[in-house]
Design a protein around this motif. Structure first.
Motif, PDB file in Angstrom:
ATOM      1  N   ASN A   1      27.539  34.990  33.405  1.00 39.30           N
ATOM      2  CA  ASN A   1      27.976  34.875  34.790  1.00 39.30           C
ATOM      3  C   ASN A   1      29.399  35.386  34.984  1.00 39.30           C
ATOM      4  OD1 ASN A   1      25.675  33.113  36.094  1.00 39.30           O
ATOM      5  ND2 ASN A   1      26.156  32.173  34.125  1.00 39.30           N
ATOM      6  N   ALA A   2      29.724  36.475  34.293  1.00 42.18           N
ATOM      7  CA  ALA A   2      31.087  36.991  34.348  1.00 42.18           C
ATOM      8  C   ALA A   2      31.531  37.325  35.765  1.00 42.18           C
ATOM      9  CB  ALA A   2      31.215  38.226  33.443  1.00 42.18           C
ATOM     10  N   TRP A   3      30.574  37.736  36.618  1.00 36.75           N
ATOM     11  CA  TRP A   3      30.924  38.112  37.992  1.00 36.75           C
ATOM     12  C   TRP A   3      31.358  36.904  38.830  1.00 36.75           C
ATOM     13  CZ3 TRP A   3      31.816  42.961  38.614  1.00 36.75           C
ATOM     14  CH2 TRP A   3      31.113  43.909  37.868  1.00 36.75           C
ATOM     15  N   LEU A   4      31.054  35.697  38.384  1.00 40.98           N
ATOM     16  CA  LEU A   4      31.414  34.501  39.139  1.00 40.98           C
ATOM     17  C   LEU A   4      32.782  33.950  38.760  1.00 40.98           C
ATOM     18  CD1 LEU A   4      28.031  32.523  38.925  1.00 40.98           C
ATOM     19  CD2 LEU A   4      28.799  34.044  40.749  1.00 40.98           C
ATOM     20  N   LEU A   5      33.387  34.498  37.708  1.00 40.74           N
ATOM     21  CA  LEU A   5      34.583  33.889  37.132  1.00 40.74           C
ATOM     22  C   LEU A   5      35.841  34.285  37.900  1.00 40.74           C
ATOM     23  CD1 LEU A   5      33.728  34.368  33.360  1.00 40.74           C
ATOM     24  CD2 LEU A   5      33.184  32.446  34.865  1.00 40.74           C
ATOM     25  N   GLU A   6      36.559  33.278  38.378  1.00 40.22           N
ATOM     26  CA  GLU A   6      37.816  33.448  39.092  1.00 40.22           C
ATOM     27  C   GLU A   6      38.785  32.381  38.604  1.00 40.22           C
ATOM     28  OE1 GLU A   6      36.848  33.347  43.228  1.00 40.22           O
ATOM     29  OE2 GLU A   6      35.738  35.235  43.171  1.00 40.22           O
TER      30      GLU A   6
ATOM     31  N   LYS B   1      35.216  43.994  30.611  1.00 40.22           N
ATOM     32  CA  LYS B   1      35.106  45.100  31.574  1.00 40.22           C
ATOM     33  C   LYS B   1      34.756  44.566  32.959  1.00 40.22           C
ATOM     34  CE  LYS B   1      32.310  49.229  32.537  1.00 40.22           C
ATOM     35  NZ  LYS B   1      31.195  50.085  32.051  1.00 40.22           N
ATOM     36  N   ILE B   2      33.806  43.650  33.006  1.00 42.68           N
ATOM     37  CA  ILE B   2      33.412  43.052  34.285  1.00 42.68           C
ATOM     38  C   ILE B   2      34.583  42.306  34.901  1.00 42.68           C
ATOM     39  CG2 ILE B   2      31.908  41.334  35.368  1.00 42.68           C
ATOM     40  CD1 ILE B   2      29.842  42.017  33.183  1.00 42.68           C
ATOM     41  N   LEU B   3      35.327  41.566  34.084  1.00 40.49           N
ATOM     42  CA  LEU B   3      36.448  40.785  34.592  1.00 40.49           C
ATOM     43  C   LEU B   3      37.543  41.681  35.160  1.00 40.49           C
ATOM     44  CD1 LEU B   3      36.726  38.068  31.802  1.00 40.49           C
ATOM     45  CD2 LEU B   3      35.617  37.891  34.033  1.00 40.49           C
ATOM     46  N   ARG B   4      37.789  42.818  34.525  1.00 36.10           N
ATOM     47  CA  ARG B   4      38.821  43.739  35.029  1.00 36.10           C
ATOM     48  C   ARG B   4      38.411  44.297  36.388  1.00 36.10           C
ATOM     49  NH1 ARG B   4      39.101  45.215  29.548  1.00 36.10           N
ATOM     50  NH2 ARG B   4      37.677  46.951  29.879  1.00 36.10           N
ATOM     51  N   ILE B   5      37.133  44.623  36.535  1.00 35.80           N
ATOM     52  CA  ILE B   5      36.639  45.106  37.831  1.00 35.80           C
ATOM     53  C   ILE B   5      36.821  44.021  38.893  1.00 35.80           C
ATOM     54  CG2 ILE B   5      34.571  45.815  39.100  1.00 35.80           C
ATOM     55  CD1 ILE B   5      33.575  47.105  36.507  1.00 35.80           C
ATOM     56  N   ASN B   6      36.487  42.802  38.521  1.00 38.62           N
ATOM     57  CA  ASN B   6      36.576  41.668  39.450  1.00 38.62           C
ATOM     58  C   ASN B   6      37.990  41.457  39.973  1.00 38.62           C
ATOM     59  OD1 ASN B   6      34.370  40.311  40.358  1.00 38.62           O
ATOM     60  ND2 ASN B   6      34.512  38.623  38.935  1.00 38.62           N
ATOM     61  N   GLU B   7      38.967  41.559  39.079  1.00 40.53           N
ATOM     62  CA  GLU B   7      40.342  41.220  39.434  1.00 40.53           C
ATOM     63  C   GLU B   7      40.975  42.223  40.384  1.00 40.53           C
ATOM     64  OE1 GLU B   7      42.229  40.896  35.667  1.00 40.53           O
ATOM     65  OE2 GLU B   7      41.547  38.837  35.308  1.00 40.53           O
ATOM     66  N   ASN B   8      40.516  43.461  40.361  1.00 40.56           N
ATOM     67  CA  ASN B   8      41.171  44.525  41.122  1.00 40.56           C
ATOM     68  C   ASN B   8      40.331  45.045  42.282  1.00 40.56           C
ATOM     69  OD1 ASN B   8      43.480  44.685  39.300  1.00 40.56           O
ATOM     70  ND2 ASN B   8      42.068  45.581  37.828  1.00 40.56           N
TER      71      ASN B   8
ATOM     72  N   LYS C   1      29.258  45.001  45.349  1.00 38.26           N
ATOM     73  CA  LYS C   1      28.639  46.281  44.965  1.00 38.26           C
ATOM     74  C   LYS C   1      28.646  46.438  43.447  1.00 38.26           C
ATOM     75  CE  LYS C   1      27.509  50.812  45.588  1.00 38.26           C
ATOM     76  NZ  LYS C   1      27.672  51.369  44.245  1.00 38.26           N
ATOM     77  N   ALA C   2      29.761  46.065  42.810  1.00 41.59           N
ATOM     78  CA  ALA C   2      29.848  46.178  41.353  1.00 41.59           C
ATOM     79  C   ALA C   2      28.855  45.239  40.675  1.00 41.59           C
ATOM     80  CB  ALA C   2      31.269  45.868  40.889  1.00 41.59           C
ATOM     81  N   ARG C   3      28.675  44.039  41.236  1.00 41.11           N
ATOM     82  CA  ARG C   3      27.677  43.123  40.681  1.00 41.11           C
ATOM     83  C   ARG C   3      26.285  43.749  40.780  1.00 41.11           C
ATOM     84  NH1 ARG C   3      30.797  39.083  43.299  1.00 41.11           N
ATOM     85  NH2 ARG C   3      29.408  39.121  45.118  1.00 41.11           N
ATOM     86  N   GLY C   4      25.977  44.308  41.962  1.00 46.72           N
ATOM     87  CA  GLY C   4      24.680  44.961  42.126  1.00 46.72           C
ATOM     88  C   GLY C   4      24.490  46.106  41.148  1.00 46.72           C
TER      89      GLY C   4
END
Length: 277
Positions: A38-43, A102-109, A117-120
């Motif tokens: 669930n990396a896309w959910l991490l904040e 990689k997913i986390l870096r996308i999420n942060e910026n 869109k990135a999650r999809g």
């Protein structure tokens, strides 16, 4: 043989509850699994000091808790937190850990729309097509005022995910929306592909007769279809079917049926994985 995980610490008496995902976590291995899946959910508000304290108190891992607490003070706290957790436990391979980072870096910026869109796109790449469609549908419904080029890419990806599940009518609608927004040849070609697969040959010919604007691009599409047909004839799947037919003609029908049943079962399992929610 799968990976063997060395359990660390102990099971919690009071589980940790992730509100956004509606999941209870009982030990550090489950925490690692949740983070990886669930990396896309991490904040920052998800991986915080309270969670670090829970790892120390409930899981009996004070050394890890101190590292996680320090990570919450870093410039990129989410990436630091996850890195400390996965390094300490050895739960992931290095390649898996790099994918999570990689997913986390996308999420942060990224903006909210970009993250969706990135999650999809991530789910699409991983062949989790239903999850991908859910993200793209949400964007199409909730962000109609966004940049037309961005929305066009969302619709194109939505069409790709639908087509992978053989939902050709939905795929055609999405590719048509993408073509109207982007006016790219690729969206037009994919629209025609979805139409041909969804309507059948006679229905497709009737569609072209009623929509002469697509005639010119349909000529290029036919060339692609011929190339696809040639690639199929030279593929391992075509050779497998040909060999199965030869086995039946040679009196080995039972062997042929068993081999076909095994291949069909594998394809069914793959489709189930693609539609998992």
């Amino acid at each position: 043989m799968g990976r063997v995980y060395l359990c660390l610490g102990k099971n919690a008496e009071v589980p940790w509850y992730f509100e956004r995902a509606r999941v209870h976590i009982w030990n550090v291995e489950e925490l690692c699994y949740f983070v990886q899946e669930n990396a896309w959910l991490l904040e920052p508000e998800v991986l915080d000091e309270k969670l670090a304290a829970w790892v120390g108190e409930q899981c009996g891992l004070p050394d890890l808790a101190r590292q996680l607490f320090a990570a919450t003070r870093e410039k990129d706290p989410v990436t630091a937190f996850v890195g400390a957790l996965l390094d300490y436990t050895g739960y992931c391979t290095k390649q898996q850990e790099q994918q999570v980072e990689k997913i986390l870096r996308i999420n942060e910026n990224s903006s909210q729309a970009q993250r969706a869109k990135a999650r999809g796109d991530y789910f699409l790449e991983c062949r989790k097509f239903v999850l991908a469609i859910r993200e793209y549908d949400g964007l199409a419904r909730e962000f109609r005022g966004m940049d037309p080029a961005f929305l066009g890419r969302v619709y194109h990806s939505l069409g790709t995910a639908c087509a992978q599940l053989f939902w050709f009518e939905r795929a055609a609608d999405a590719f048509l929306q993408a073509w109207r927004l982007l006016r790219t040849k690729e969206s037009a070609l994919q629209f025609l592909a979805a139409k041909r697969l969804g309507l059948g040959e006679q229905g497709y010919v009737a569609f072209l007769a009623d929509n002469p604007d697509f005639y010119q691009i349909s000529l290029e599409f036919e060339k692609r279809m011929e190339a696809c047909d040639l690639a199929w004839r030279e593929s391992e799947d075509a050779a497998f079917i040909l060999h199965a037919g030869e086995e039946r003609r040679d009196g080995e029908g039972e062997l042929s049926r068993r081999r076909l049943a095994e291949r069909l079962s594998a394809l069914q399992n793959d489709y189930r994985n693609c539609t998992a929610q």
